[in-house]
Design an enzyme around this catalytic site. Structure first.
Site, short mmCIF file in Angstrom:
data_model
loop_
_atom_site.label_atom_id
_atom_site.label_comp_id
_atom_site.label_asym_id
_atom_site.label_seq_id
_atom_site.Cartn_x
_atom_site.Cartn_y
_atom_site.Cartn_z
N GLU A 299 -0.32 1.55 1.69
CA GLU A 299 -0.29 3.11 1.89
C GLU A 299 -1.69 3.41 2.65
O GLU A 299 -1.72 4.80 3.49
CB GLU A 299 -0.44 3.52 0.50
CG GLU A 299 1.10 3.34 -0.02
CD GLU A 299 1.53 1.96 -0.71
OE1 GLU A 299 0.45 1.18 -0.51
OE2 GLU A 299 2.44 1.73 -1.09
N ARG B 7 2.43 -3.09 -4.26
CA ARG B 7 2.78 -4.16 -3.67
C ARG B 7 1.66 -5.07 -3.40
O ARG B 7 2.10 -6.40 -3.45
CB ARG B 7 3.26 -3.96 -2.00
CG ARG B 7 4.69 -3.51 -1.76
CD ARG B 7 4.90 -3.01 -0.48
NE ARG B 7 5.96 -2.42 -0.42
CZ ARG B 7 7.33 -3.03 0.15
NH1 ARG B 7 7.19 -4.17 0.48
NH2 ARG B 7 8.50 -2.41 -0.02
N HIS C 298 3.80 -0.98 -10.05
CA HIS C 298 4.73 -1.35 -8.81
C HIS C 298 4.24 -1.53 -7.43
O HIS C 298 4.52 -1.81 -6.48
CB HIS C 298 5.68 -0.17 -8.59
CG HIS C 298 5.08 0.87 -8.10
ND1 HIS C 298 4.76 1.17 -6.61
CD2 HIS C 298 4.34 2.30 -8.67
CE1 HIS C 298 4.05 2.34 -6.75
NE2 HIS C 298 3.67 2.95 -7.73
N ASP D 15 1.89 8.93 1.49
CA ASP D 15 1.50 7.56 2.13
C ASP D 15 2.79 6.75 2.09
O ASP D 15 2.23 5.43 2.38
CB ASP D 15 0.17 7.20 1.37
CG ASP D 15 0.42 6.91 -0.11
OD1 ASP D 15 1.67 6.82 -0.36
OD2 ASP D 15 -0.55 6.86 -0.69
N HIS E 50 9.92 -0.26 -12.90
CA HIS E 50 10.41 0.07 -11.55
C HIS E 50 11.34 -1.02 -10.91
O HIS E 50 11.49 -1.86 -11.35
CB HIS E 50 9.13 -0.21 -10.53
CG HIS E 50 9.00 0.49 -9.48
ND1 HIS E 50 9.59 0.11 -8.33
CD2 HIS E 50 8.42 1.63 -8.80
CE1 HIS E 50 9.50 0.86 -7.26
NE2 HIS E 50 8.89 1.94 -7.67
N GLU F 140 -0.99 16.43 0.39
CA GLU F 140 -1.94 15.33 0.02
C GLU F 140 -2.66 14.62 0.95
O GLU F 140 -2.43 13.44 0.92
CB GLU F 140 -0.98 14.55 -1.09
CG GLU F 140 -1.66 13.39 -2.04
CD GLU F 140 -0.74 12.75 -2.68
OE1 GLU F 140 -0.40 11.50 -2.29
OE2 GLU F 140 -0.42 13.02 -4.03
#
Ligand code: UD1
Ligand code: UDP
Length: 373
Positions: free
Chosen positions: A134, A217, A215, A98, A247, A120
């Protein structure tokens, strides 16, 4: 007969981990010509996986810029991957998951009428802002792909509910389990591949280790601050130690360094390469994460995982009892972690190995589907 040319396109650490088993399987099979394009959306964290897996890209767009914006990144991805597809003329373009690279790779292939295989496929949270961006990337890829390799029946059902042709949807398991088996075998042969954690293992001997990653967003700002607060409070206990590979995204590093650097039983360390991270998973008493991949690895290893997100598109770990959603409220994160630290029954109930994401044969199953398509 001419070989089936598959161009695998990826750009970040998790895609690389979940695609190297497929690339290895394509390379082993005479019916296929495997070509690899990396976008370089990530640099250091991608290169760590390329190095350990031995995957050598045929094309590297080297697109990473510090703190890059999604629109600038996506524009570069679309034109860059488009040019590579023009040069390679593949029979299939393979994308995973994604990310911006996966979405742009699928779109660039679609613009050239090259069929896309989505690895996936079918993960859905049902909320376009969690995970962001995503959830939309997946939906876009889902409308384009000709072959959907869903990790679980739940994911396959989600695609069928969106009217994706049932004949194009296949449950293959998740290649993350193939990758985990591969790295475990490598570590058994060569334990030295994870030797750099030995010093921390010694320093924290006798303490319960909490492995942390984050991590996302949508957690930037308030969420990251709350996660840092929770870790600081947990670190006040003298029976725990926190190992936190941070990260490389500056929005994560700024907060964590400011809030947690210098605490005696918190090790803020650089991103671990995959063998060392596999070792950290094994050492950890429990995991605190907002990562997708870690939610899949933890059930396979029977490691309790508290998911610092409001929603998950991976309900299988929760159904299996190994994962629990705790959101990004510091009080809740601390309370749920302390429950696992202090209540042996609550801990034992979560610490059981399950395999909701497959048995480690996903890559071979995907190759068989491509050969038959
Ligand atoms: C990306 C993916 C996310 C995936 C995550 C895995 C998108 C929109 N986001 O998020 O879906 O879960 O990767 O980790 O596709 N950086 C480095 N070195 C690296 C990697 C990142 O310095 O090796 C820094 C750079 O400043 C970069 C920033 O992190 O600009 C953000 O990278 P980016 O790929 O845009 O987003 P991630 O937040 O990593
Ligand atoms: N991982 C790693 N080193 C680390 C942290 C994570 O190799 O320091 C691996 C982990 O085993 C998992 C993947 O990276 O397979 C998850 O990547 P990430 O959390 O960046 O992305 P997501 O899965 O959330 O998209």
């Amino acid at each position: 007969m001419s070989k089936i040319n598959v161009l695998t396109v990826f750009g970040t650490r998790p895609e690389a981990i979940k695609l190297f088993p497929l690339i290895h399987a394509l390379q082993r099979d005479d019916r296929f010509e495997s070509r690899v394009c990396v976008s370089g959306q990530h640099r250091g964290m991608l290169d760590q996986v390329l190095a350990i897996s031995g995957v050598e890209p045929d094309h590297d767009l080297d697109l990473m810029k510090p703190d890059q914006s999604l629109d600038e990144l996506t524009a570069g991805l679309l034109t860059g991957i488009g040019r590579v597809i023009d040069a390679e003329q593949p029979r299939w373009v393979a994308v995973q998951g994604d990310t911006a690279t996966a979405m742009a790779g699928a779109l660039a292939a679609y613009y050239r009428k090259v069929p896309v295989v989505h690895i996936e496929a079918g993960l859905r949270s049902g909320n376009i802002h969690h995970p962001w961006p995503e959830e939309i990337n997946r939906r876009i890829i889902g409308t384009i792909a000709a072959l959907h390799c869903a990790p679980t029946e739940t994911a396959a059902d989600a695609l069928r509910r969106e009217n994706v042709a049932p004949s194009s949807v296949h449950v293959t398991g998740n290649t993350v389990i193939d990758a985990l088996h591969w790295i475990s075998a490598r570590l058994t042969e060569q334990p030295a591949l994870a030797e750099n954690l030995a010093e921390l293992e010694q320093r924290f001997a006798g303490r319960k280790i909490i492995g942390v990653t984050c991590h996302r967003r949508e957690n930037f700002g308030e969420g990251m601050q709350a996660i840092a607060d929770a870790i600081r409070r947990l670190a006040a206990r003298d029976d725990v130690a926190i190992i936190f590979p941070v990260h490389l995204n500056p929005n994560v590093r700024r907060v964590m360094t400011a809030e947690l650097a210098g605490l005696g039983n918190v090790a803020l360390i650089e991103p671990l390469d995959y063998p060392h991270f596999a070792r950290l998973l094994a050492l950890s008493h429990l995991l605190l994460t907002d990562s997708g991949g870690v939610q899949e690895e933890a059930p396979a290893l029977g490691k309790p995982v508290l998911v610092m997100r409001e929603t998950t598109e991976r309900p299988e770990g929760i159904a299996a009892g190994t994962a629990k959603l705790v959101g990004t409220d510091a009080d809740v994160i601390v309370a749920e972690t302390e429950r696992l630290l202090d209540d042996p029954e609550a801990y034992a109930a979560m610490a059981r190995a399950h395999n909701p994401f497959g048995d480690g044969t996903s890559a071979e199953q995907i190759v068989a589907l491509l050969a038959a398509a």
